[in-house]
Design a protein around this motif. Sequence first.
Motif, PDB file in Angstrom:
ATOM      1  N   LEU A 216      59.963  34.979  28.384  1.00 14.58           N
ATOM      2  CA  LEU A 216      59.159  36.190  28.194  1.00 14.58           C
ATOM      3  C   LEU A 216      57.795  35.843  27.631  1.00 14.58           C
TER       4      LEU A 216
ATOM      5  N   LEU B 252      59.819  32.376  36.722  1.00 17.09           N
ATOM      6  CA  LEU B 252      60.067  32.852  35.362  1.00 17.09           C
ATOM      7  C   LEU B 252      60.985  34.064  35.372  1.00 17.09           C
ATOM      8  N   ARG B 253      60.688  34.960  36.293  1.00 13.61           N
ATOM      9  CA  ARG B 253      61.516  36.162  36.412  1.00 13.61           C
ATOM     10  C   ARG B 253      62.945  35.785  36.733  1.00 13.61           C
ATOM     11  N   HIS B 254      63.093  34.776  37.595  1.00 13.57           N
ATOM     12  CA  HIS B 254      64.445  34.379  37.995  1.00 13.57           C
ATOM     13  C   HIS B 254      65.199  33.746  36.833  1.00 13.57           C
TER      14      HIS B 254
ATOM     15  N   ASN C 166      75.117  38.643  29.538  1.00 14.30           N
ATOM     16  CA  ASN C 166      75.848  39.907  29.528  1.00 14.30           C
ATOM     17  C   ASN C 166      77.155  39.863  30.317  1.00 14.30           C
TER      18      ASN C 166
ATOM     19  N   GLY D 242      55.696  34.456  30.284  1.00 12.04           N
ATOM     20  CA  GLY D 242      55.237  35.570  31.128  1.00 12.04           C
ATOM     21  C   GLY D 242      54.003  36.226  30.535  1.00 12.04           C
TER      22      GLY D 242
ATOM     23  N   ASP E  60      69.795  36.497  31.594  1.00 15.27           N
ATOM     24  CA  ASP E  60      70.209  37.811  31.115  1.00 15.27           C
ATOM     25  C   ASP E  60      71.592  38.181  31.655  1.00 15.27           C
ATOM     26  N   ILE E  61      71.789  37.901  32.968  1.00 11.70           N
ATOM     27  CA  ILE E  61      73.081  38.200  33.581  1.00 11.70           C
ATOM     28  C   ILE E  61      74.178  37.383  32.902  1.00 11.70           C
TER      29      ILE E  61
ATOM     30  N   GLN F 230      64.683  34.216  33.735  1.00  6.87           N
ATOM     31  CA  GLN F 230      64.944  35.293  32.782  1.00  6.87           C
ATOM     32  C   GLN F 230      66.099  36.161  33.270  1.00  6.87           C
ATOM     33  N   GLY F 231      66.055  36.521  34.547  1.00  7.60           N
ATOM     34  CA  GLY F 231      67.060  37.418  35.123  1.00  7.60           C
ATOM     35  C   GLY F 231      68.458  36.823  35.068  1.00  7.60           C
ATOM     36  N   PHE F 232      68.557  35.588  35.527  1.00  9.49           N
ATOM     37  CA  PHE F 232      69.902  34.982  35.560  1.00  9.49           C
ATOM     38  C   PHE F 232      70.416  34.699  34.150  1.00  9.49           C
TER      39      PHE F 232
END
Lengths: 157, 439
Positions: free
Chosen positions: B253, B219-221, B231, B256, B227-228, B223-225
């Motif tokens: 999220l 999930l973090r991954h 942006n 999560g 987000d990247i 979300q992280g990618f």
Amino acid sequence: MTDRQIEILLVEDNNDDVELTLHALRKENLANHIHVARDGEEALDFLFCNGPHADRSFERPPRLILLDLKLPKVDGMEVLRRLKADSRTQCIPVVILTSSKEERDLVKGYGLGANSYIQKPVDFDQFRETVKNVGLYWLLINQAPVIAPVGKGAAQS
Amino acid sequence: MRTARSCARRRPNLRAQLTQAAAQIEELQTTLQAIRSGEVDGIVVEGPRGSSIFTLQSPEEPYRILAERMNEGAATLDAQGTVLFCNHQLSAMLQLPAERIVGAPLAAVVPPEERSRLTEWIAAARVKSIRTEGKLRRGDGTLLFVQLSLSQIPLEDLESGICLVATDLTEQKRAQEQIRRFSEEMERKVAERTEQLHAANADLEAFNYGVAHDLRAPLRHIQGFSDILLNEPDSVLGAEGERHLRLIIAETLRMGKLIEALLSISRVGRQALQPCDLDLNSVVEEVIENLEPDLKNRQIDWRVGRLPTIRCDPTLTRIAFFNLLANAVKFTSRRERASIEIAAERQNREYVFCVRDNGVGFSMKYADKLFGVFQRLHRAEDFEGTGVGLATVQRIIQKHGGRIWAEAELDKGASFYFTLGSSQSTEKNLKTMIAGVKS
């Protein structure tokens, strides 16, 4: 030779996590002097100047260790235990950076001498902010002993 | 030297008695032999008040019928412990014919290791009736557990005798043994179940640990990618693409949060209670303070009554109050003036607490779903939430041995009631039960 000094040792087995952490560190210009160990054994080799890292010296320890707990071969807690039990490595600040915030991990981590415990937030924005704060605090604000602990018979000035 | 003198005086006297006794014994033995062999029907015993006859068959006494018919074994002994009479039941219990018992010392049917006790019992019975447990030996050598009652009786023509009543304890011993085995079995089962429970708990813990680590990581991954990507300075995403990406981020999220909520409710379930005396007014004050940052632009009329100090787990009780008050805050968000009331009332041996709000309430039709995990009675776009808040509260209250229920009406607010501070919690009850089984 401080330009070649590794400032952060990132101990992390997951590729995606490595990439995201480096991405966050890069944003803060902290990603230039970072070494990534992909399991606990590699981290111990690096810290204790063994195996592929035999040419390293205890005189130049990393200034910060970001440590995941769930690691192949030797797990994070064991890495923490070994490096906090050795006078040559025990002064290096260790920040546990992990997925869970299980109470027993927190208790055990601090018991073994971890300097900080952070649960990786799911929200990447928060993660970036966290990494930034950790880098700022431990590399800029925090005062570490100037002289590295005695190791491998090297005289300190 | 009074002792020596008195001894000297008594010596001839004693010698005469001894000779007489020896003659009596000889005579008795001859008689007994005769009775045993069937030559005679009874014996005559010379006593200080003349002679008396003891026979194997003398049905003239009605007491004798009573003695023969009773369920206990009975015998009369002379002062030396020789059996003068034994009833039918004692003979049956010992699996010996009465002729073998009568005339012999009782010691003959007592196992050797008990014989010294027998002497003590007889001596004691001469002073005061006694009741004791002991063993007799059957004709085949097996042992018989009995309760023995011995008391002194005046025997006609004899100085005195002992009346002995023996109750067969075999059944009782067997029942006791069975109870002991049952309780041992029970204890073994309790230990086994406890072990199983510990194993299940360990499994659950491993599962939770896995969920915490392994489900959150991807999930973090994502979300992280995402987000990247969002942006990226020279993004190729159009407005629609960007909107979709934002939805992905929002959803990860949310997931999560769900995982976090699920972990927290499971933690509540596993955590052992660590009770202490807790002032609930200060708990409520603290919780309201914690909620304060989310209460900007809100008009809330808090009405906190006098709450008791009770014995409960502080961490869990805080979580319970926090969830209930946060719910009340959430579901009154559309009221211009929200009113939230917290009160307590003592009823018998426990306190009943009430958290009442004037929010949107719910239909009692769905009241049974209220405390289920992931059960929600409102649409996510109306009121956000994970659906584990009340389930967590219920677990906490139940862990303390209390109950929780709710009353509400759609659009007219809700009241949550729960009991705490009863003198007996479920966990305590269970512990007492287990301790009882073990002892």
